[in-house]
Design an enzyme around this catalytic site. Structure first.
Site, mmCIF file in Angstrom:
data_model
loop_
_atom_site.group_PDB
_atom_site.id
_atom_site.type_symbol
_atom_site.label_atom_id
_atom_site.label_comp_id
_atom_site.label_asym_id
_atom_site.label_seq_id
_atom_site.Cartn_x
_atom_site.Cartn_y
_atom_site.Cartn_z
ATOM 1 N N ALA A 116 64.825 11.799 -32.971
ATOM 2 C CA ALA A 116 64.010 11.548 -34.158
ATOM 3 C C ALA A 116 62.574 11.286 -33.694
ATOM 4 O O ALA A 116 62.343 10.960 -32.522
ATOM 5 C CB ALA A 116 64.532 10.361 -34.954
ATOM 6 N N PHE A 117 61.614 11.419 -34.612
ATOM 7 C CA PHE A 117 60.204 11.321 -34.216
ATOM 8 C C PHE A 117 59.838 9.933 -33.690
ATOM 9 O O PHE A 117 58.850 9.778 -33.002
ATOM 10 C CB PHE A 117 59.297 11.686 -35.403
ATOM 11 C CG PHE A 117 58.941 10.524 -36.276
ATOM 12 C CD1 PHE A 117 59.861 9.991 -37.168
ATOM 13 C CD2 PHE A 117 57.686 9.940 -36.189
ATOM 14 C CE1 PHE A 117 59.538 8.898 -37.956
ATOM 15 C CE2 PHE A 117 57.356 8.848 -36.979
ATOM 16 C CZ PHE A 117 58.286 8.328 -37.866
ATOM 17 N N LYS A 118 60.671 8.932 -33.991
ATOM 18 C CA LYS A 118 60.355 7.574 -33.555
ATOM 19 C C LYS A 118 60.281 7.467 -32.034
ATOM 20 O O LYS A 118 59.659 6.553 -31.505
ATOM 21 C CB LYS A 118 61.379 6.586 -34.108
ATOM 22 C CG LYS A 118 61.242 6.402 -35.617
ATOM 23 C CD LYS A 118 62.199 5.359 -36.162
ATOM 24 C CE LYS A 118 61.920 5.048 -37.624
ATOM 25 N NZ LYS A 118 62.255 6.178 -38.527
ATOM 26 N N ASP A 119 60.913 8.418 -31.330
ATOM 27 C CA ASP A 119 60.839 8.414 -29.865
ATOM 28 C C ASP A 119 59.396 8.525 -29.368
ATOM 29 O O ASP A 119 59.052 7.949 -28.336
ATOM 30 C CB ASP A 119 61.636 9.594 -29.289
ATOM 31 C CG ASP A 119 63.140 9.362 -29.365
ATOM 32 O OD1 ASP A 119 63.577 8.206 -29.218
ATOM 33 O OD2 ASP A 119 63.877 10.343 -29.568
ATOM 34 N N LEU A 122 58.172 5.016 -29.636
ATOM 35 C CA LEU A 122 58.988 3.991 -28.987
ATOM 36 C C LEU A 122 59.244 4.243 -27.497
ATOM 37 O O LEU A 122 59.799 3.396 -26.815
ATOM 38 C CB LEU A 122 60.291 3.788 -29.751
ATOM 39 C CG LEU A 122 60.084 2.902 -31.001
ATOM 40 C CD1 LEU A 122 61.273 2.976 -31.942
ATOM 41 C CD2 LEU A 122 59.817 1.449 -30.603
#
Ligand SMILES: *Cc1c(COP(=O)(O)O)cnc(C)c1O
Length: 498
Positions: A116-119, A122
């Site tokens: 997911a783009f949160k990588d 994060l």
């Protein structure tokens, strides 16, 4: 650069302090004091690599801070931090590739370790926190405490796993998270990680965490912090890919320097789309930022009539990472629109009445830069099928919300500028819904993954191959009224074993 609270300009912090604190004492979010002096060197853009763009953005937003200064080799430079964050972590060398679909471009932000783009944010945030600790000579141990409904927990665990000076505890609801998401979390084996399920739903886990932040007496030398997108260290890394998309369009000959580009962003907490607004403030030629929502369309309504009202039904949708009624980062847009005093007022009204209304002038200002739209679950499913059949492009439910809103928006406005639609998750992360959309049968989530592969031939991301066979390192579970005691025990334990 200095950072000010969105609710009080007298609260002023260095970038390191803002990253370590996460949220200001008065409940406000940290914002750059000014974007002047943070202009991106557009003349160099086409010659820059992805990592150079990321390092440049970080250097501009955190200018003058030891956290990113390469002083005598004592502190890591921005490029070094970016390399530590991204090298070898993404399954596509280009961590945000653009795919042409019909007349638009889809920017795939899901090639990281948890799909997911949160990588993107994060993987870098832990490096920033670790470096900020050294820069401020902070001796305390930081324990990141997070409640997750799925994507944030796995991305945060992956990013923080084995990072020096930081530990992480993630709570997830025993019911209401997918089998793939659960396995992604409980198979993380970092020595500094702790994953625990809670009897209850996401709100129970979230309330438990808030209660711990407010009431737990911490031992000497331990500080709690959060990995949510209220942290400026999580927002800043996302600014880079807007510049990166623009660079690619320049290199493809799709645009000339200075042409406007629109971005359509599937939105929940308003972090991703706000990063696009930061890019604009830093000199990127952005046309409209289009905010795409699912049935939880509190933002669509706000952009239409200037009323933010969270007193409404909450829908569980097939784009669960966008099921949110309080979009925290909208506060930052309000601050830029009407200043700290009015922003603090609106937030007070939201807290007291669950609602506030901005002035017509303020709304007009916001509408000159943002458009918004929403789509429902059936349209989302139909979009996945249509785009796959017409264009041979496979997308997940969150991306499909954005695509559907893009089509409606284009039909309404007839906008002629190039448009980039942000893709925030791999179709394999939500295989069930994608298989439903394609009208295909399957037996459970793990089976949906392999059947989706068999049906479409699209490559399964490396981290999801044989996910059901990954070893389980965390099997602790507590009831919601036991969360506090559990965290108390963990922060008083020096070495965490499994
Ligand atoms: C978190 C998330 C979003 C929403 O992003 P915000 O920054 O909260 O607006 C959209 N899609 C996916 C897949 C996500 O995980």
């Amino acid at each position: 650069m200095f950072y000010l609270s969105t609710r009080n300009n007298e609260i002023s912090k260095t970038p390191s302090e803002a990253v370590l604190e996460g949220i200001a004492k008065d409940g406000g979010l940290y914002m750059p004091k000014t974007f002047e002096g943070a202009a991106f060197p557009m003349e160099r853009l086409t010659k820059m690599s992805n990592k150079e763009i990321s390092a440049e953005v970080i250097s501009l937003l955190f200018a003058g801070d030891k956290m990113i200064a390469n002083e005598k080799g004592e502190f890591a430079g921005a490029y070094e931090l970016v390399s530590k964050a991204y090298d070898g972590k993404f399954d596509n060398e280009d961590f945000a590739p653009l795919e042409k679909v019909a007349d638009a471009y889809v920017m795939e932000l899901y090639h990281g370790p948890t799909c997911a783009f949160k990588d993107v944010a994060l993987q870098l945030l832990p490096q920033l926190i670790s470096s900020a600790k050294k820069a401020t000579e902070m001796k305390d141990e930081i324990v990141i405490l997070t409640a997750t409904s799925g994507d944030t927990g796995s991305a945060a665990l992956s990013g923080f796993s084995d990072v020096e000076g930081v530990k992480i505890i993630v709570f997830y609801p025993r019911k209401g998270i997918s089998a793939v998401q659960e396995r992604q979390m409980v198979s993380v084996d970092g020595k500094n990680t702790c994953v625990c399920s809670v009897g209850g739903n996401f709100d129970d886990a979230q309330s438990g965490v808030k209660n711990i932040f407010a009431n737990l007496k911490l031992p000497e030398g331990v500080k709690l912090s959060s990995a949510n997108s209220i942290n400026i260290g999580r927002l800043a890394p996302q600014v880079a890919y807007y510049f990166k998309a623009y660079r690619d369009l320049l290199l493809n000959g799709e645009i000339k320097m200075g042409d406007k580009v629109n971005f359509v962003v599937p939105t929940g907490n308003f972090g991703d789309i706000l990063a696009g607004y930061f890019a604009k403030k830093m000199g990127l030629s952005v046309g409209k930022l289009v905010c795409a929502s699912n049935e939880n369309k509190v933002l669509t309504d706000f952009f239409e009539n200037g009323v933010y009202n969270k007193n409404r039904s909450f829908y569980v949708t097939n784009s669960p990472s966008m099921d949110i009624l309080i979009s925290s980062n909208l506060e930052r847009l309000l601050y830029l629109t009407c200043g700290a005093k009015r922003c603090a007022d609106y937030m007070e009204q939201l807290k007291r009445n669950g609602e506030y209304k901005i002035t017509e002038e303020e709304l007009a200002k916001i509408n000159s830069e943002f458009d918004a739209g929403f789509t429902n679950g059936d349209e989302t499913i139909k979009t996945i099928k249509d785009v796959y059949e017409k264009h041979g492009y496979l997308m997940d439910t969150h991306t499909a919300v954005a695509w559907s809103v893009y089509e409606k928006w284009l039909a309404k406005t007839g906008n002629k500028d190039k448009t980039v639609v942000l893709s925030t998750a791999s179709p394999y992360k939500f295989s069930n819904s994608v298989m439903n959309a394609l009208g295909q049968g399957y037996d459970g989530e793990f089976d949906a993954l392999s059947k989706l592969n068999a049906y479409t031939g699209a490559k399964i991301p490396g981290s999801l191959v044989d996910i059901e066979k990954k070893p389980v390192f965390h099997s602790v579970t507590v009831e919601k009224d036991e969360m506090m005691d559990f965290v108390d025990k963990m922060v008083n334990t020096k070495t965490w074993h499994k």
